[in-house]
Design a protein around this motif. Structure first.
Motif, mmCIF file in Angstrom:
data_model
loop_
_atom_site.group_PDB
_atom_site.id
_atom_site.type_symbol
_atom_site.label_atom_id
_atom_site.label_comp_id
_atom_site.label_asym_id
_atom_site.label_seq_id
_atom_site.Cartn_x
_atom_site.Cartn_y
_atom_site.Cartn_z
ATOM 1 N N ALA A 1 0.784 -1.333 -0.120
ATOM 2 C CA ALA A 1 -0.026 -0.078 -0.018
ATOM 3 C C ALA A 1 0.956 1.195 0.031
ATOM 4 C CB ALA A 1 -0.889 -0.128 1.330
ATOM 5 N N SER A 2 1.979 1.285 0.533
ATOM 6 C CA SER A 2 2.902 2.241 0.418
ATOM 7 C C SER A 2 3.391 2.613 -0.824
ATOM 8 C CB SER A 2 4.135 2.017 1.667
ATOM 9 O OG SER A 2 3.742 1.906 2.906
ATOM 10 N N ARG A 3 3.436 1.859 -1.734
ATOM 11 C CA ARG A 3 4.019 2.024 -2.932
ATOM 12 C C ARG A 3 3.430 3.028 -3.558
ATOM 13 N NH1 ARG A 3 4.112 -3.883 -4.807
ATOM 14 N NH2 ARG A 3 5.558 -4.430 -2.890
ATOM 15 N N ASN A 4 2.111 3.457 -3.297
ATOM 16 C CA ASN A 4 1.382 4.618 -4.061
ATOM 17 C C ASN A 4 1.679 5.762 -3.297
ATOM 18 O OD1 ASN A 4 0.173 2.853 -5.671
ATOM 19 N ND2 ASN A 4 -1.587 2.437 -4.209
ATOM 20 N N LEU A 5 2.381 5.991 -2.122
ATOM 21 C CA LEU A 5 2.448 7.105 -1.403
ATOM 22 C C LEU A 5 3.943 7.826 -2.182
ATOM 23 C CD1 LEU A 5 1.544 6.135 2.130
ATOM 24 C CD2 LEU A 5 0.394 7.358 0.431
ATOM 25 N N PHE A 6 4.024 9.055 -1.888
ATOM 26 C CA PHE A 6 5.541 9.784 -2.126
ATOM 27 C C PHE A 6 6.575 9.117 -1.207
ATOM 28 C CE2 PHE A 6 2.668 12.888 -3.897
ATOM 29 C CZ PHE A 6 3.196 13.110 -5.024
ATOM 30 N N THR A 7 7.689 9.035 -1.376
ATOM 31 C CA THR A 7 8.881 8.453 -0.551
ATOM 32 C C THR A 7 8.940 9.161 0.815
ATOM 33 O OG1 THR A 7 10.206 8.083 -2.804
ATOM 34 C CG2 THR A 7 11.319 8.086 -0.557
ATOM 35 N N TYR A 8 8.541 10.356 0.703
ATOM 36 C CA TYR A 8 8.574 11.018 2.022
ATOM 37 C C TYR A 8 7.415 10.753 3.203
ATOM 38 C CZ TYR A 8 5.958 14.884 -0.467
ATOM 39 O OH TYR A 8 4.853 15.296 -0.921
#
Length: 92
Positions: free
Chosen positions: A60-67
């Motif tokens: 799920a985190s892959r869709n977020l910006f790195t920061y």
């Protein structure tokens, strides 16, 4: 962003986590505080649990910006049940 991470943790880690709270939103590295279902007995167990949580939310985190991501167990703070206090505000 914070709510999405918290909801993902609650959904993906329901068997090990009661609640989740993201702090440090809009900072370089937000942190995740999680309340565990069972009392964690050692620091090693806390670190292992943090790594498990990061692994479960990675997709799920892959869709977020790195920061915005919680991608490293060092940004996960594991606490026992009842340690996350939330303020409730009522507007009359």
């Amino acid at each position: 962003m914070c709510r999405a991470i918290e909801e993902t943790v609650r959904r993906e880690c329901a068997d090990i986590v009661i609640d989740a709270l993201v702090v440090g939103s809009s900072r370089l590295h937000p942190a995740l505080i999680v309340e565990t279902v069972e009392k964690v007995q050692s620091e090693v167990a806390r670190q292992e649990l943090a790594a498990e949580i990061v692994g479960r939310i990675a997709g799920a985190s892959r869709n977020l910006f790195t920061y915005e991501r919680i991608a490293d167990p060092k940004w996960v703070i594991v606490v026992d049940k009842g340690q996350i206090l939330r303020n409730k505000v009522s507007i009359d």
